[in-house]
Design an enzyme around this catalytic site. Structure first.
Site, PDB file in Angstrom:
ATOM      1  CE1 TYR A 153      41.522 -59.061  53.193  1.00 61.96           C
ATOM      2  CE2 TYR A 153      40.338 -57.032  53.659  1.00 61.96           C
ATOM      3  CZ  TYR A 153      40.340 -58.379  53.363  1.00 61.96           C
ATOM      4  OH  TYR A 153      39.148 -59.038  53.233  1.00 61.96           O
ATOM      5  CD  GLU A 181      40.333 -61.516  50.592  1.00 60.12           C
ATOM      6  OE1 GLU A 181      39.564 -61.465  51.554  1.00 60.12           O
ATOM      7  OE2 GLU A 181      41.035 -62.510  50.327  1.00 60.12           O
TER       8      GLU A 181
END
Ligand code: GDP
Ligand code: MN
Length: 362
Positions: free
Chosen positions: A100, A183
């Site tokens: 992530y 992201e």
């Protein structure tokens, strides 16, 4: 404004962030001509502007023989209440591990912050809650346009180095595209290298002009009209409509509503010197939002004249109760106009807000 995954991935490509081979379709039939560009294993990804599509059934992993049929099913679905207008068809990545990474603005430190976790994927929120230490954070001085190597090493403790260039490229995307959030979840490793398997970008609304984006898709029709009128207008979730002049007075009106246990539905700053027509437009706009049961107008008459304001309120003629506090230039005339037309003008901010909060709770 939020970009869809495929739009964000177009930008990623410009910055040499690897993404899976793929294309976008608007109907199942469009899949035929291009399916041969990708391998036998196919991922169908609903292009809807919500997170957690995987868990909501918006991501289908299939093979090329059944891709069209599965795409047809996906077009029929609703993902978290949104219909599927476009599907991103991609070659399935042979994922080894999911990471992530995100970059956002830490408003309290006035610096971009990079979040990284070696356990990315669809359960990242859970990880962040249960095991916050699994989420690395580094803050970058905004004058830097690269993440310094020592910081990158700290961020990537014990994970593959080849993630570094992707994170650096994402940081450049963030700076150059005026993103409030960039992201990649998951950022994946495969035997063929690192890929951004998903992509999320939110562009700062105030920078859309600089990014050549003419229409902000995220605005409601009312927010768009407010922009045209030159009002500062924001929608919230309560039931009290708020109109003020000047940011200070408008914000303190909101604060006081909150203090008295009320909830604002929206707020609109008409700005200085608002005349009858402008006030009329403001009242109508605020009243049109579903769920607004009472409207507070809290204006100071300086250059703005209270009689003009009163006329604007009366000519708007909205169905909700409008409670008014006006003070300053031509206050007495304003009060007379409101009284004659059955509107309530109270003397203090305290009174109007107490009244509105009570009215909204009925
Ligand atoms: P989100 O649920 O909206 O965040 O959608 P993602 O694009 O992140 O996909 C959700 C999950 O589907 C990922 O975390 C992966 O586990 C899986 N997934 C997505 N694309 C691929 C792929 O190309 N190959 C494999 N093996 N899994 C994928
Ligand atoms: Mn994702």
């Amino acid at each position: 404004m939020k970009l869809l995954e495929f739009e964000a991935k177009e930008i990623f490509k410009e910055y040499k962030i690897p993404v899976a081979k793929g294309f976008v379709i608007n109907c199942p039939e469009e899949i035929d001509e291009r399916l041969k560009e990708i391998g036998d294993e196919v991922v169908l990804k609903a292009q809807v502007d919500v997170g957690g599509r995987g868990k909501a059934g918006g991501i289908i992993i299939t093979d090329s023989a059944s891709a069209k049929e599965k795409a047809a099913l996906l077009f029929e679905k609703e993902i978290k209440g949104l219909s599927v207008e476009k599907i991103l068809v991609e070659e399935k990545l042979p994922i080894e591990k999911e990471y992530y990474v995100s970059i956002t603005l830490d408003r309290s430190r006035k610096e971009p912050v990079i979040l990284f976790s070696a356990t990315g994927g669809v359960d990242i929120e859970q990880t962040a809650r249960d095991n916050p230490d699994a989420l690395q954070k580094v803050w970058i001085a905004p004058i830097l346009h690269d993440i310094p190597p020592f910081m990158m090493r700290r961020l990537l403790k014990g994970v593959p180095k080849e993630l570094g260039p992707v994170i650096n490229a994402l940081y450049r995307v963030c700076c150059e595209k005026d993103a409030l959030l960039a992201e990649i979840n998951p950022l994946v490793t495969t035997k063929n290298g690192v890929y951004a398997a998903d992509a999320k970008l939110i562009i700062d609304d105030n920078a859309l002009y600089r990014q050549g984006i003419e229409v902000n898709r995220d605005l409601t029709d009312r927010e768009r009209r407010a922009e045209k009128f030159g009002f500062s207008y924001v929608e919230l979730e309560g039931s009290i409509g708020v109109i003020g002049n000047g940011a200070g007075l408008t914000m303190s009106t909101l604060d006081q509503i909150d203090l008295y246990g009320g909830k604002a539905a929206n707020f609109l700053d008409v700005g200085g010197g608002a005349g009858e027509e402008r006030v009329c437009n403001a009242v109508r706009l605020v009243s049109e939002m579903p769920g607004v049961s009472v409207i507070v107008v809290n204006l100071l008459g300086g250059i703005t004249r209270c009689d003009e304001v009163a006329r604007g309120i009366v000519s708007a003629g909205v169905s909700q109760k409008v409670v008014v506090r006006l003070a300053g230039t031509n206050e007495a005339e304003g009060r007379e106009i409101l009284n004659e037309n059955g509107y309530m003008m109270l003397d203090t901010m305290d009174e109007v807000i107490t009244y509105a909060v009570r009215e909204a709770q009925l």
